[in-house]
Design a protein around this motif. Structure first.
Motif, PDB file in Angstrom:
ATOM      1  N   SER A   1       3.512  -0.671  19.769  1.00 42.46           N
ATOM      2  CA  SER A   1       4.770  -0.010  20.207  1.00 42.46           C
ATOM      3  C   SER A   1       5.663  -0.836  20.474  1.00 42.46           C
ATOM      4  O   SER A   1       7.133  -0.630  20.594  1.00 42.46           O
ATOM      5  N   LEU A   2       5.449  -2.189  20.196  1.00 40.27           N
ATOM      6  CA  LEU A   2       6.405  -3.171  20.735  1.00 40.27           C
ATOM      7  C   LEU A   2       7.113  -3.976  19.600  1.00 40.27           C
ATOM      8  O   LEU A   2       8.066  -4.760  19.797  1.00 40.27           O
ATOM      9  N   VAL A   3       6.892  -3.580  18.358  1.00 44.33           N
ATOM     10  CA  VAL A   3       7.434  -4.208  17.308  1.00 44.33           C
ATOM     11  C   VAL A   3       7.814  -2.988  16.176  1.00 44.33           C
ATOM     12  O   VAL A   3       7.429  -1.785  16.363  1.00 44.33           O
ATOM     13  N   THR A   4       8.935  -3.413  15.267  1.00 39.47           N
ATOM     14  CA  THR A   4       9.301  -2.310  14.522  1.00 39.47           C
ATOM     15  C   THR A   4       8.858  -2.568  13.038  1.00 39.47           C
ATOM     16  O   THR A   4       8.141  -3.623  12.730  1.00 39.47           O
ATOM     17  N   GLU A   5       8.915  -1.470  12.076  1.00 36.81           N
ATOM     18  CA  GLU A   5       8.302  -1.568  11.040  1.00 36.81           C
ATOM     19  C   GLU A   5       8.968  -2.703  10.211  1.00 36.81           C
ATOM     20  O   GLU A   5       8.368  -3.239   9.183  1.00 36.81           O
ATOM     21  N   ALA A   6      10.296  -2.811  10.362  1.00 40.13           N
ATOM     22  CA  ALA A   6      11.072  -3.910   9.774  1.00 40.13           C
ATOM     23  C   ALA A   6      10.610  -5.286   9.977  1.00 40.13           C
ATOM     24  O   ALA A   6      10.330  -5.832   8.986  1.00 40.13           O
ATOM     25  N   GLU A   7      10.243  -5.579  11.140  1.00 39.51           N
ATOM     26  CA  GLU A   7       9.616  -6.778  11.471  1.00 39.51           C
ATOM     27  C   GLU A   7       8.567  -7.096  10.750  1.00 39.51           C
ATOM     28  O   GLU A   7       8.258  -8.432  10.514  1.00 39.51           O
ATOM     29  N   LEU A   8       7.614  -6.002  10.654  1.00 41.95           N
ATOM     30  CA  LEU A   8       6.129  -6.237   9.962  1.00 41.95           C
ATOM     31  C   LEU A   8       6.665  -6.724   8.670  1.00 41.95           C
ATOM     32  O   LEU A   8       5.671  -7.339   8.020  1.00 41.95           O
ATOM     33  N   HIS A   9       7.310  -5.946   7.851  1.00 43.28           N
ATOM     34  CA  HIS A   9       7.553  -6.030   6.652  1.00 43.28           C
ATOM     35  C   HIS A   9       8.237  -7.377   6.289  1.00 43.28           C
ATOM     36  O   HIS A   9       8.119  -7.831   5.066  1.00 43.28           O
ATOM     37  N   ARG A  10       8.713  -8.047   7.122  1.00 42.17           N
ATOM     38  CA  ARG A  10       9.454  -9.319   7.026  1.00 42.17           C
ATOM     39  C   ARG A  10       8.380 -10.452   6.961  1.00 42.17           C
ATOM     40  O   ARG A  10       8.804 -11.542   6.627  1.00 42.17           O
ATOM     41  N   ASN A  11       7.421 -10.220   7.591  1.00 42.71           N
ATOM     42  CA  ASN A  11       6.298 -11.262   7.856  1.00 42.71           C
ATOM     43  C   ASN A  11       5.919 -11.838   6.521  1.00 42.71           C
ATOM     44  O   ASN A  11       5.511 -11.107   5.567  1.00 42.71           O
ATOM     45  N   PRO A  12       5.958 -13.315   6.315  1.00 44.38           N
ATOM     46  CA  PRO A  12       5.854 -13.684   5.009  1.00 44.38           C
ATOM     47  C   PRO A  12       4.422 -13.691   4.584  1.00 44.38           C
ATOM     48  O   PRO A  12       4.200 -13.797   3.507  1.00 44.38           O
ATOM     49  N   THR A  13       3.410 -13.779   5.375  1.00 47.82           N
ATOM     50  CA  THR A  13       1.792 -13.601   4.984  1.00 47.82           C
ATOM     51  C   THR A  13       1.606 -12.209   4.563  1.00 47.82           C
ATOM     52  O   THR A  13       0.997 -11.955   3.658  1.00 47.82           O
TER      53      THR A  13
ATOM     54  N   GLN B   1       0.287  -9.175   0.054  1.00 44.56           N
ATOM     55  CA  GLN B   1       0.345  -7.886  -0.860  1.00 44.56           C
ATOM     56  C   GLN B   1       0.547  -8.509  -2.271  1.00 44.56           C
ATOM     57  O   GLN B   1       0.214  -7.737  -3.265  1.00 44.56           O
ATOM     58  N   LEU B   2       1.488  -9.419  -2.642  1.00 44.52           N
ATOM     59  CA  LEU B   2       1.747  -9.883  -3.703  1.00 44.52           C
ATOM     60  C   LEU B   2       0.401 -10.219  -4.635  1.00 44.52           C
ATOM     61  O   LEU B   2       0.348  -9.888  -5.776  1.00 44.52           O
ATOM     62  N   ALA B   3      -0.339 -11.072  -3.658  1.00 43.01           N
ATOM     63  CA  ALA B   3      -1.730 -11.444  -4.270  1.00 43.01           C
ATOM     64  C   ALA B   3      -2.448 -10.585  -4.643  1.00 43.01           C
ATOM     65  O   ALA B   3      -3.348 -10.673  -5.671  1.00 43.01           O
ATOM     66  N   SER B   4      -2.809  -9.433  -3.666  1.00 42.20           N
ATOM     67  CA  SER B   4      -3.473  -8.569  -4.161  1.00 42.20           C
ATOM     68  C   SER B   4      -3.169  -7.339  -5.077  1.00 42.20           C
ATOM     69  O   SER B   4      -4.154  -6.843  -5.916  1.00 42.20           O
ATOM     70  N   GLY B   5      -1.785  -7.410  -5.381  1.00 43.55           N
ATOM     71  CA  GLY B   5      -1.439  -6.259  -6.282  1.00 43.55           C
ATOM     72  C   GLY B   5      -1.631  -4.953  -6.071  1.00 43.55           C
ATOM     73  O   GLY B   5      -1.717  -4.024  -7.163  1.00 43.55           O
ATOM     74  N   ARG B   6      -2.097  -4.604  -4.765  1.00 44.74           N
ATOM     75  CA  ARG B   6      -2.327  -3.222  -4.501  1.00 44.74           C
ATOM     76  C   ARG B   6      -1.130  -2.750  -3.537  1.00 44.74           C
ATOM     77  O   ARG B   6      -0.425  -3.500  -2.997  1.00 44.74           O
ATOM     78  N   ALA B   7      -1.351  -1.564  -2.954  1.00 47.15           N
ATOM     79  CA  ALA B   7      -0.478  -0.903  -2.180  1.00 47.15           C
ATOM     80  C   ALA B   7      -0.687  -1.602  -0.662  1.00 47.15           C
ATOM     81  O   ALA B   7      -1.860  -1.959  -0.417  1.00 47.15           O
ATOM     82  N   LEU B   8       0.263  -1.661   0.039  1.00 44.11           N
ATOM     83  CA  LEU B   8       0.161  -2.193   1.259  1.00 44.11           C
ATOM     84  C   LEU B   8      -0.580  -1.262   2.188  1.00 44.11           C
ATOM     85  O   LEU B   8      -0.267  -0.331   2.422  1.00 44.11           O
ATOM     86  N   SER B   9      -1.595  -1.685   2.690  1.00 48.29           N
ATOM     87  CA  SER B   9      -2.673  -0.901   3.634  1.00 48.29           C
ATOM     88  C   SER B   9      -1.793  -1.105   5.252  1.00 48.29           C
ATOM     89  O   SER B   9      -1.195  -2.110   5.445  1.00 48.29           O
ATOM     90  N   GLY B  10      -2.377  -0.146   5.941  1.00 44.60           N
ATOM     91  CA  GLY B  10      -2.001  -0.314   7.351  1.00 44.60           C
ATOM     92  C   GLY B  10      -2.646  -1.162   7.939  1.00 44.60           C
ATOM     93  O   GLY B  10      -1.659  -2.170   8.698  1.00 44.60           O
ATOM     94  N   LEU B  11      -3.603  -1.982   7.578  1.00 41.30           N
ATOM     95  CA  LEU B  11      -4.343  -2.936   8.364  1.00 41.30           C
ATOM     96  C   LEU B  11      -3.442  -4.205   7.915  1.00 41.30           C
ATOM     97  O   LEU B  11      -3.281  -5.089   8.784  1.00 41.30           O
ATOM     98  N   LEU B  12      -3.025  -4.322   6.812  1.00 41.82           N
ATOM     99  CA  LEU B  12      -2.580  -5.718   6.318  1.00 41.82           C
ATOM    100  C   LEU B  12      -1.194  -5.484   6.731  1.00 41.82           C
ATOM    101  O   LEU B  12      -0.484  -6.718   7.315  1.00 41.82           O
TER     102      LEU B  12
END
Length: 353
Positions: A119-131, A136-147
């Motif tokens: 509840s303390l972070v935004t979706e945009a902040e999560l998407h910006r994380n380099p890891t 996601q790029l390495a897996s070639g799959r849809a972004l899971s909630g866990l990732l």
């Protein structure tokens, strides 16, 4: 200045504080148990953990088994990987009396912290994380909630035990920054419970694999700490080099040769250029023999200790049992504090009955 430059500038002062008051620090570090630990793990993190433990820093080491499935469908052989990792930790010098070794899945209260932290972070902040982007790029799959929530889960790992020191390389600095943000926002919104952990930048060398790429079991270019001398010789012998007889260090033009030079140099405490000069015109066959001898000599004592550890009945299970018990005690206490701060202390009262 960028965050890396600013953080790097603080390292001499941070190292001084650790030396003078190691009891003022608690470290959280860890691995995903996705396979055997290799030389990259040893030089990149395990050796630093032993150093901090020896200096008197309270150390927590998490085997993040839940995070194995951030970028894969199933947790293949995770139980074996956990046990193998613990054996290598002990062989490297980590002491379960001074380092708490535990697994994600055995500490429910730690994982429950993920809910309020999200509840303390935004979706945009999560998407910006380099890891998150890289995985996601390495897996070639849809972004899971866990990732997507991986950085918040790491924040829970760090903050459940109120760790205030996190050893990281440059690539992982954003995770510590995200954890600092979560701690700051929780403290501001509810109550001042959490420290804002500091990143301890390690000067660990980057260990290339035998083919010049990053050392990884998935690439088949890694030397596992648990390999026998013969297995080490076999994997080095299979390394692709080239027909040029003169041995030179050229990571871009000669990745296989340079990977072998780098690995040998680390084990010999020399530079790759010095090893190349020693071999000179003797060719890749001599390079492979030298690299094999260097690795086997370097890992010999570790492997001997490891064999003794694995041969001792129930030792690995007991180390994990003790570590899980301590982690659970601390996590439950932290979760109770979080509930109280959020006005949910009734949950603690009901549970205590």
């Amino acid at each position: 200045m960028d965050s890396f430059t600013v953080t790097a500038a603080r390292m001499p002062e941070l190292e001084r504080r650790i030396t003078e008051h190691p009891d003022a620090f608690r470290v959280l570090t860890g691995d995903r148990p996705t396979g055997a630990l290799h030389l990259g793990h040893y030089f990149g993190s395990v050796r630093e953990r032993v150093r901090l433990q020896q200096r008197g820093v309270d150390t927590f080491l998490i085997l993040a088994d839940y995070q194995v499935i951030t970028d894969r469908d199933i947790a293949d052989n995770v139980a074996e990987s956990v046990r193998e990792a613990i054996a290598d930790y002990l062989a490297a010098g980590l002491d379960p009396d001074r380092t708490t070794i535990f697994v994600h899945s055995a500490v429910p209260a730690l994982n429950q912290l993920l809910v309020p932290f999200l509840s303390l972070v935004t979706e945009a902040e999560l998407h910006r994380n380099p890891t998150v982007k890289a995985e996601q790029l390495a897996s070639g799959r849809a972004l899971s909630g866990l990732l997507l929530t991986y950085p918040v889960h790491q924040a829970a790992d760090i903050l459940f035990c109120k760790a205030n020191l996190v050893p990281v390389g440059k690539d992982n600095l954003p995770h510590v920054e995200q954890t600092r943000v979560i701690a700051r926002r929780f403290n501001s919104r509810y109550a001042p419970l959490f420290p804002e952990p500091e990143a301890l930048l390690t000067d660990a060398p980057e260990v290339p694999g035998l083919d010049g790429r990053k050392m990884s079991k998935s690439y088949g270019n890694a030397i596992a700490l648990s390999m026998s001398d013969d297995e080490t010789a076999a994997v080095i012998r299979r390394t692709r080099t080239d027909s040029e007889r003169r041995i030179t260090y050229d990571p871009q033009g000669r990745p296989g040769v340079s990977g072998l030079l780098s690995v040998a140099a680390l084990c010999l405490d020399e530079t790759p250029e010095e090893v190349a000069d020693r071999i000179a015109d003797a060719g890749s066959g001599q390079l492979k023999r030298l690299a094999t001898d260097a690795v086997n000599a370097f890992l010999g004592p570790h492997r001997a200790r490891r064999r003794d550890i694995v041969a001792e009945p129930d030792l690995l299970d007991e180390v994990l049992r003790r570590g899980n018990a301590r982690a659970n005690e601390i996590a439950e206490g932290t979760l109770a504090e979080v509930r109280e701060a959020m006005g949910m202390g009734y949950a603690n009262a009901v549970r205590a009955r």
